[in-house]
Motif scaffolding. Structure first.
Motif, PDB file in Angstrom:
ATOM      1  N   THR A 116       0.627  -9.443   5.287  1.00  6.54           N
ATOM      2  CA  THR A 116       1.188  -9.448   6.633  1.00  6.54           C
ATOM      3  C   THR A 116       0.347 -10.331   7.541  1.00  6.54           C
ATOM      4  O   THR A 116      -0.670 -10.895   7.115  1.00  6.54           O
ATOM      5  N   ALA A 117       0.786 -10.419   8.775  1.00  7.36           N
ATOM      6  CA  ALA A 117       0.013 -11.181   9.757  1.00  7.36           C
ATOM      7  C   ALA A 117      -1.289 -10.444  10.087  1.00  7.36           C
ATOM      8  O   ALA A 117      -1.534  -9.325   9.641  1.00  7.36           O
ATOM      9  N   GLU A 118      -2.124 -11.091  10.885  1.00  7.53           N
ATOM     10  CA  GLU A 118      -3.414 -10.505  11.242  1.00  7.53           C
ATOM     11  C   GLU A 118      -3.285  -9.439  12.316  1.00  7.53           C
ATOM     12  O   GLU A 118      -4.304  -8.914  12.778  1.00  7.53           O
ATOM     13  N   GLY A 119      -2.069  -9.117  12.733  1.00  4.98           N
ATOM     14  CA  GLY A 119      -1.857  -8.090  13.748  1.00  4.98           C
ATOM     15  C   GLY A 119      -0.505  -7.441  13.574  1.00  4.98           C
ATOM     16  O   GLY A 119       0.326  -7.872  12.754  1.00  4.98           O
ATOM     17  N   ALA A 120      -0.261  -6.373  14.345  1.00  4.62           N
ATOM     18  CA  ALA A 120       1.006  -5.651  14.336  1.00  4.62           C
ATOM     19  C   ALA A 120       1.382  -5.319  15.771  1.00  4.62           C
ATOM     20  O   ALA A 120       0.548  -5.411  16.688  1.00  4.62           O
ATOM     21  N   LEU A 121       2.633  -4.931  15.954  1.00  2.00           N
ATOM     22  CA  LEU A 121       3.151  -4.614  17.285  1.00  2.00           C
ATOM     23  C   LEU A 121       3.378  -3.110  17.406  1.00  2.00           C
ATOM     24  O   LEU A 121       3.974  -2.499  16.515  1.00  2.00           O
ATOM     25  N   MET A 122       2.912  -2.523  18.518  1.00  2.00           N
ATOM     26  CA  MET A 122       3.169  -1.121  18.829  1.00  2.00           C
ATOM     27  C   MET A 122       4.211  -1.082  19.941  1.00  2.00           C
ATOM     28  O   MET A 122       3.919  -1.427  21.092  1.00  2.00           O
ATOM     29  N   PHE A 123       5.425  -0.685  19.596  1.00  2.34           N
ATOM     30  CA  PHE A 123       6.538  -0.705  20.549  1.00  2.34           C
ATOM     31  C   PHE A 123       6.538   0.589  21.352  1.00  2.34           C
ATOM     32  O   PHE A 123       6.592   1.691  20.790  1.00  2.34           O
ATOM     33  N   VAL A 124       6.469   0.448  22.682  1.00  2.00           N
ATOM     34  CA  VAL A 124       6.508   1.592  23.605  1.00  2.00           C
ATOM     35  C   VAL A 124       7.887   1.590  24.270  1.00  2.00           C
ATOM     36  O   VAL A 124       8.196   0.672  25.036  1.00  2.00           O
ATOM     37  N   PRO A 125       8.740   2.578  24.021  1.00  2.00           N
ATOM     38  CA  PRO A 125      10.119   2.537  24.549  1.00  2.00           C
ATOM     39  C   PRO A 125      10.217   2.939  26.009  1.00  2.00           C
ATOM     40  O   PRO A 125      11.157   3.623  26.408  1.00  2.00           O
ATOM     41  N   VAL A 174       4.585  -6.457  11.372  1.00  2.00           N
ATOM     42  CA  VAL A 174       5.135  -5.103  11.360  1.00  2.00           C
ATOM     43  C   VAL A 174       5.247  -4.604  12.799  1.00  2.00           C
ATOM     44  O   VAL A 174       4.358  -4.837  13.624  1.00  2.00           O
ATOM     45  N   VAL A 175       6.358  -3.901  13.087  1.00  2.00           N
ATOM     46  CA  VAL A 175       6.570  -3.293  14.396  1.00  2.00           C
ATOM     47  C   VAL A 175       6.695  -1.788  14.207  1.00  2.00           C
ATOM     48  O   VAL A 175       7.529  -1.327  13.410  1.00  2.00           O
ATOM     49  N   ASP A 176       5.866  -1.016  14.919  1.00  2.00           N
ATOM     50  CA  ASP A 176       5.904   0.440  14.866  1.00  2.00           C
ATOM     51  C   ASP A 176       6.525   0.962  16.155  1.00  2.00           C
ATOM     52  O   ASP A 176       6.170   0.513  17.253  1.00  2.00           O
ATOM     53  N   SER A 177       7.455   1.936  16.030  1.00  2.00           N
ATOM     54  CA  SER A 177       8.166   2.452  17.203  1.00  2.00           C
ATOM     55  C   SER A 177       7.897   3.921  17.489  1.00  2.00           C
ATOM     56  O   SER A 177       8.546   4.502  18.351  1.00  2.00           O
ATOM     57  N   ILE A 182      -2.116   2.306  13.035  1.00  2.00           N
ATOM     58  CA  ILE A 182      -1.318   1.085  12.856  1.00  2.00           C
ATOM     59  C   ILE A 182      -2.168  -0.019  12.242  1.00  2.00           C
ATOM     60  O   ILE A 182      -1.738  -0.722  11.312  1.00  2.00           O
ATOM     61  N   ALA A 183      -3.390  -0.182  12.739  1.00  2.00           N
ATOM     62  CA  ALA A 183      -4.267  -1.226  12.206  1.00  2.00           C
ATOM     63  C   ALA A 183      -4.612  -0.971  10.746  1.00  2.00           C
ATOM     64  O   ALA A 183      -4.767  -1.922   9.957  1.00  2.00           O
ATOM     65  N   ALA A 184      -4.738   0.290  10.360  1.00  2.00           N
ATOM     66  CA  ALA A 184      -5.117   0.601   8.980  1.00  2.00           C
ATOM     67  C   ALA A 184      -3.939   0.466   8.026  1.00  2.00           C
ATOM     68  O   ALA A 184      -4.115   0.044   6.872  1.00  2.00           O
ATOM     69  N   LYS A 185      -2.737   0.812   8.453  1.00  2.00           N
ATOM     70  CA  LYS A 185      -1.589   0.840   7.547  1.00  2.00           C
ATOM     71  C   LYS A 185      -0.787  -0.448   7.522  1.00  2.00           C
ATOM     72  O   LYS A 185      -0.216  -0.808   6.484  1.00  2.00           O
ATOM     73  N   ASN A 243       0.807  -1.219   0.000  1.00  2.00           N
ATOM     74  CA  ASN A 243       0.000   0.000   0.000  1.00  2.00           C
ATOM     75  C   ASN A 243       0.842   1.271   0.000  1.00  2.00           C
ATOM     76  O   ASN A 243       0.317   2.372   0.158  1.00  2.00           O
ATOM     77  N   GLY A 244       2.181   1.141  -0.168  1.00  2.00           N
ATOM     78  CA  GLY A 244       3.061   2.293  -0.214  1.00  2.00           C
ATOM     79  C   GLY A 244       3.511   2.805   1.136  1.00  2.00           C
ATOM     80  O   GLY A 244       4.229   3.806   1.210  1.00  2.00           O
ATOM     81  N   THR A 245       3.120   2.146   2.221  1.00  2.00           N
ATOM     82  CA  THR A 245       3.496   2.579   3.568  1.00  2.00           C
ATOM     83  C   THR A 245       4.847   1.994   3.941  1.00  2.00           C
ATOM     84  O   THR A 245       5.103   0.804   3.731  1.00  2.00           O
TER      85      THR A 245
END
Length: 349
Positions: free
Chosen positions: A219-228, A170-173, A209-212, A152-154
């Motif tokens: 991808t998998a059915e979920g993604a990870l939101m990394f909180v530092p 996908v992991v978002d930081s 995150i869920a949309a992109k 999707n270009g993301t």
């Protein structure tokens, strides 16, 4: 009473007592009229008193010298203890100065960290650095990709390459910290509004995150939101459990550095199992090829054995023919024919 005062009082008391005795004696002699004897006796008494006073003065001087030596020793000991305490105080002051310098340096680092976390781009880089260290430490080099572009270009921060199922994750930081800083700095009366703002920002980030990053089939059915930050993650789970549950329903799992470590360890085990299965399949294929080669070798050995048996039979027939020829030659040598006799008929076979 101090020890040095007693030697001074003793001579004074003795002199006072001697004076009183002399006065009493003079009064007594004056009444009786024996002034000469009284004076002689008084002179003797005075001489004895003078000798006694000299002895007392010498003893007093000795006592004073002893007291002076004792006081000097005690002053030396006190000075030594004072110097030792001063040295220890200097050492502690040096430790305190070092600790103060460390605290100042830590304060400067905290200030730098606050500036980093206050800037959105710097904060994203900070979270990505933490995530990079965790991922590169736990996963093999081929198990992840940085700044991967999806269909999707993301562009995502990190893509962990897991096979289907579950598929790449996908992991978002880039966690939003502005609302968290506002919540931490808010007064008691402003905390409910700040908490609602913080929950709203986290919810919007979860929706993004869920949309992109959750793409069916890619991808998998979920993604990870990394909180530092462990503190922020703990606050989310303790104070906003409904928000965490909503994120999980959307396929977004909130992870801290510690939980990310556990997740990566599990993924590492899954990748290792997949590699073992792939290697086992390759070994199975090679074993099948080896068995084919063994079958081909058996067929060729059987053919060679047949050729060898035929060769043995041919050699035996050749030896039989050779023996027959040898016997015929011997028989021919033994036959005596006349000169005009016709040649013998040729035998068949």
């Amino acid at each position: 009473m101090p020890d040095w005062l007693l030697p001074l009082l003793v001579p004074a008391a003795a002199a006072l007592a001697a004076g009183l005795l002399v006065a009493a004696f003079l009064l007594a002699r004056r009444r009786r009229g024996g002034v000469g004897e009284a004076l002689a006796m008084l002179a003797g008494r005075l001489e004895a008193l003078a000798a006694t006073q000299e002895r007392l003065a010498a003893a007093t001087a000795d006592r004073l010298r002893a007291q002076e030596r004792l006081i000097a020793d005690r002053l030396d000991e006190a000075a030594a203890r004072t110097q030792a305490q001063a040295a220890r105080i200097h050492e502690r002051l040096a430790v305190i100065d070092s600790a103060r310098a460390n605290i100042e340096a830590l304060g400067a680092q905290v200030g730098t960290l606050e500036r980093i976390l206050g800037d959105k781009q710097a904060r994203g880089a900070f979270g990505e650095v933490q995530l990079r260290e965790l991922v590169e430490d736990r996963l093999p080099p081929g198990g992840f990709a940085w700044q991967h572009v999806l269909s999707n270009g993301t562009r995502c921060d990190c893509l962990i390459r897991l096979p289907h199922p579950p598929g790449p994750i996908v992991v978002d930081s880039k966690f939003p910290l502005e609302a968290w800083n506002a919540l931490r700095a808010a007064a008691e009366a402003e905390r409910p509004a700040a908490a609602r703002r913080f929950a709203a920002d986290v919810r919007r980030h979860v929706e993004a995150i869920a949309a992109k990053y959750v793409l069916p089939g890619e991808t998998a059915e979920g993604a990870l939101m990394f909180v530092p930050s462990e503190a922020i993650c703990a606050a989310l789970h303790a104070e906003h459990p409904a928000l965490v549950a909503e994120a999980a329903r959307r396929g977004v799992w909130i992870v801290s550095p510690n939980t990310m470590w556990a997740v990566l360890t599990t993924m590492r085990g899954l990748m290792r199992d997949l590699r073992l299965k792939a290697e086992a399949h390759r070994i199975r294929v090679e074993v099948d090829r080896l068995m084919e080669e063994l079958g081909r070798l058996d067929r060729r050995v059987a053919a060679l054995r047949g050729h060898f048996a035929q060769m043995q039979q041919d050699v035996a027939e050749i030896e039989t023919t050779s023996r027959k020829i040898a016997r015929r030659g011997q028989a021919i040598q033994l036959v005596e024919l006349p000169e005009d006799a016709p040649p013998p008929a040729r035998a068949a076979g």
